[in-house]
Design a protein around this motif. Structure first.
Motif, PDB file in Angstrom:
ATOM      1  N   GLN A   1       0.846  -1.188   0.000  1.00 18.67           N
ATOM      2  CA  GLN A   1       0.000   0.000   0.000  1.00 18.67           C
ATOM      3  C   GLN A   1       0.882   1.240   0.000  1.00 18.67           C
ATOM      4  N   MET A   2       0.258   2.399  -0.277  1.00 20.36           N
ATOM      5  CA  MET A   2       0.999   3.654  -0.322  1.00 20.36           C
ATOM      6  C   MET A   2       0.033   4.816  -0.095  1.00 20.36           C
ATOM      7  N   ASN A   3       0.601   5.981   0.127  1.00 16.01           N
ATOM      8  CA  ASN A   3      -0.178   7.217   0.192  1.00 16.01           C
ATOM      9  C   ASN A   3      -0.101   7.840  -1.203  1.00 16.01           C
ATOM     10  N   ASP A   4      -1.200   7.756  -1.960  1.00 12.94           N
ATOM     11  CA  ASP A   4      -1.172   8.178  -3.363  1.00 12.94           C
ATOM     12  C   ASP A   4      -0.800   9.646  -3.543  1.00 12.94           C
ATOM     13  N   SER A   5      -1.266  10.507  -2.636  1.00 11.57           N
ATOM     14  CA  SER A   5      -0.955  11.934  -2.756  1.00 11.57           C
ATOM     15  C   SER A   5       0.536  12.193  -2.625  1.00 11.57           C
ATOM     16  N   ARG A   6       1.171  11.495  -1.681  1.00  8.16           N
ATOM     17  CA  ARG A   6       2.602  11.690  -1.471  1.00  8.16           C
ATOM     18  C   ARG A   6       3.403  11.148  -2.669  1.00  8.16           C
ATOM     19  N   VAL A   7       2.989  10.010  -3.220  1.00  7.29           N
ATOM     20  CA  VAL A   7       3.668   9.478  -4.406  1.00  7.29           C
ATOM     21  C   VAL A   7       3.545  10.467  -5.561  1.00  7.29           C
ATOM     22  N   ALA A   8       2.382  11.080  -5.710  1.00  9.38           N
ATOM     23  CA  ALA A   8       2.181  12.053  -6.787  1.00  9.38           C
ATOM     24  C   ALA A   8       3.109  13.250  -6.620  1.00  9.38           C
ATOM     25  N   VAL A   9       3.169  13.812  -5.425  1.00  4.50           N
ATOM     26  CA  VAL A   9       4.015  14.989  -5.187  1.00  4.50           C
ATOM     27  C   VAL A   9       5.483  14.646  -5.432  1.00  4.50           C
ATOM     28  N   MET A  10       5.915  13.481  -4.980  1.00  2.00           N
ATOM     29  CA  MET A  10       7.302  13.088  -5.186  1.00  2.00           C
ATOM     30  C   MET A  10       7.597  12.870  -6.670  1.00  2.00           C
ATOM     31  N   THR A  11       6.618  12.389  -7.422  1.00  2.00           N
ATOM     32  CA  THR A  11       6.826  12.198  -8.860  1.00  2.00           C
ATOM     33  C   THR A  11       6.935  13.538  -9.571  1.00  2.00           C
ATOM     34  N   VAL A  12       6.112  14.503  -9.172  1.00  2.00           N
ATOM     35  CA  VAL A  12       6.222  15.851  -9.743  1.00  2.00           C
ATOM     36  C   VAL A  12       7.603  16.420  -9.440  1.00  2.00           C
ATOM     37  N   ARG A  13       8.038  16.228  -8.205  1.00  2.00           N
ATOM     38  CA  ARG A  13       9.363  16.739  -7.835  1.00  2.00           C
ATOM     39  C   ARG A  13      10.454  16.060  -8.658  1.00  2.00           C
ATOM     40  N   ALA A  14      10.319  14.757  -8.898  1.00  2.00           N
ATOM     41  CA  ALA A  14      11.296  14.043  -9.720  1.00  2.00           C
ATOM     42  C   ALA A  14      11.305  14.582 -11.144  1.00  2.00           C
ATOM     43  N   ALA A  15      10.120  14.907 -11.674  1.00  2.00           N
ATOM     44  CA  ALA A  15      10.044  15.468 -13.026  1.00  2.00           C
ATOM     45  C   ALA A  15      10.742  16.821 -13.085  1.00  2.00           C
ATOM     46  N   VAL A  16      10.535  17.642 -12.072  1.00  2.00           N
ATOM     47  CA  VAL A  16      11.182  18.959 -12.019  1.00  2.00           C
ATOM     48  C   VAL A  16      12.694  18.800 -11.881  1.00  2.00           C
TER      49      VAL A  16
END
Length: 531
Positions: free
Chosen positions: A178-193
């Motif tokens: 399981q995971m916290n979807d919101s946190r995964v999303a924010v970290m992915t945006v940060r990785a893209a940046v």
């Protein structure tokens, strides 16, 4: 109740540029790819395309993962129920991606969890069938989460005291994540940046730009201050989820509907006893419902029914809550399903290929189409395979006629970790021992930060060292602290109370999102002034 901390010397410009600076960056260049939509699909493609060396812009009318992508069942899983339809290859592929996320990409955000499937007298499935199913399921994951097996009712009741034991014959046991979807999303945006992308949330597309009949950009309006600007791009990707047909009609007013929507609702309840495992509850021959320990609470759901309304109006209705609580009662004792225990309910929309038939039986697949003006539209996806989806879409981008994008792409590494990658237990330990003399951090806060930020927790701890008031809890009944609000504003594109309370912290999930707290967060963000 917490007092709003004052802003101390720790205030910096942060990692994120101001909105005005970002709008200027977006407006003065021509990008290789403009991604419209910052949910599962948009963030996956933006991250992957940036790794490949493309110049990428991504915008979203709301917050990143602000709609369906933060309304999931919080699972990273192989899809046990897919075995019923014979989709063995799909389950194996899902397991491969799940292993990558949990071991290399995001072990700080994706956590192992044991699941019990209760077998009741007169239930839709027998122990032998379920035992064979969970064994095959675990075999497809190379037994990385143990061997699927059948265990006793007594063992299950010990691990999950809330489990209904009347008529319980045994339980099938398997492992997932399981995971916290919101946190995964924010970290992915940060990785893209980090890979070079320029991103902006709360930026609504008001129209598309055309050159010679081809879509070459978009007109946008900043929803926070009303500013209007535009973005030019060699290729535009429509990844707007439930709104995908709305944007397709901007490209071609005569575009026929391409999708249909299925609503999935969830309920979060306080737990009255320990939950050491999750429950997969068979409802009938095909459907299951989940009861999952999550953020010190229990997540119940989900539903699956066709939705024809406006996507922005989707919510968990009283009927949804009745259904979810009723289905949970198949396996959970009544005292653990008291309505007074509900802290939060929410709903999201699955985007399914258009066509007839029951939405519950519709294929969960990602579809990429090209419109009359050359805009690509992508729909359908899930968190477990979002990296794979990003790579699949990138491959299609490379072969779009007239763009030559493929010539400008570099090979990407098979596995790139998200920011903050690290073992949560080790991070929490360091947060507790690496403190300034005379200062301390509550163990629950350290554990909370480590499992939501990974090694980025040290940046939050540094903010607290510089301004101890930021170490105060936002609400005395939760582990979130004010430094997370400051960090969200400075580093995670959080501009509204909802950005902070529902998606950057766990306040809303825990039922701590009171009007007073919202007012304090809004005041804090206003003082932060990161517009």
């Amino acid at each position: 109740m917490a007092t709003i901390p004052t802003l101390g010397a720790e205030r910096t410009a942060g990692r994120t540029a101001s909105r005005a600076e970002t709008r200027e960056l977006l407006g003065k260049a021509t990008y290789d790819l403009l991604v419209i939509g910052g949910g599962i699909l948009g963030t996956a493609v933006a991250w992957t395309a940036s790794q490949a060396g493309l110049k990428v812009a991504m915008v979203d009318a709301g917050d990143f993962a602000g709609a369906t992508s933060s309304a999931s069942s919080k699972l990273v899983h192989g899809g046990l129920r897919y075995l019923q339809t014979g989709a063995v290859k799909l389950v194996a592929e899902n397991h491969k991606e799940r292993r990558a996320l949990s071991t290399d990409v995001a072990p700080h955000l994706v956590n192992p969890l044991t699941f019990f499937v209760p077998v009741y007298k007169g239930g839709p499935h027998g122990a032998a069938k379920l035992g064979a199913g969970v064994f095959l399921y675990s075999a497809l994951s190379a037994f990385r989460d143990g061997m699927g097996r059948v265990s006793t009712a007594a063992h299950a009741a010990q691990q999950v005291p809330a489990l209904r034991t009347e008529g319980l014959r045994s339980v099938a046991v398997y492992g997932d994540h399981q995971m916290n979807d919101s946190r995964v999303a924010v970290m992915t945006v940060r990785a893209a940046v980090d890979a070079g992308a320029v991103v902006l949330n709360h930026a609504e597309v008001t129209g598309l730009r055309f050159t010679g009949g081809r879509v070459t950009g978009a007109e946008l309006r900043d929803r926070l201050d009303g500013s209007e600007f535009g973005v030019n791009a060699r290729l535009v990707l429509n990844a707007t989820g439930p709104w995908v047909d709305h944007l397709r009609k901007m490209e071609d007013a005569g575009a026929a509907p391409s999708i249909r929507l299925s609503k999935g609702a969830h309920v979060v309840v306080k737990r009255r006893s320990p939950w050491r495992a999750a429950l997969t509850i068979p409802i009938d021959k095909y459907r299951v419902s989940f009861a999952i320990p999550w953020e010190d609470h229990v997540l119940l759901g989900t539903t699956d029914e066709e939705y024809t309304g406006d996507p922005k109006d989707v919510r968990a209705t009283d009927a949804d809550i009745d259904q979810i609580m009723g289905e949970a009662a198949h396996a959970i004792r009544d005292e653990h399903l008291d309505r007074d225990l509900i802290t939060y309910s929410f709903a999201g929309l699955r985007v399914l290929p258009g066509g007839p038939g029951d939405t519950a039986a519709a294929k969960r697949e990602t579809v990429v189409t090209e419109g009359r003006g050359g805009m690509l539209s992508v729909s359908g996806g899930k968190w477990t395979t979002y990296r794979h989806i990003g790579r699949t879409v990138l491959e299609k981008l490379a072969h779009v006629p007239g763009t030559s994008l493929g010539e400008d792409m570099s090979p990407i590494a098979p596995t790139v970790p998200l920011p903050g990658v690290g073992a949560p237990n080790a991070v929490a330990h360091r947060l507790l021992i690496d403190r300034e003399p005379g200062s301390r951090m509550e163990p629950l806060v350290a554990k909370h930060l480590a499992s939501h930020y990974g090694t980025l927790s040290f940046e939050i701890a540094r903010m607290i060292d510089e301004n101890p008031e930021l170490g105060r809890p936002i609400h005395e009944d939760g582990p979130d602290v004010w430094a997370q609000v400051a960090y969200a504003a400075d580093n995670e594109w959080a501009y509204t109370a909802d950005d902070v309370l529902r998606r950057r912290t766990t306040m809303t999930v825990r039922g701590l999102d009171t009007p007073e707290i919202r007012g304090e967060v809004e005041a804090f963000l206003a003082k932060r002034g990161n517009k």
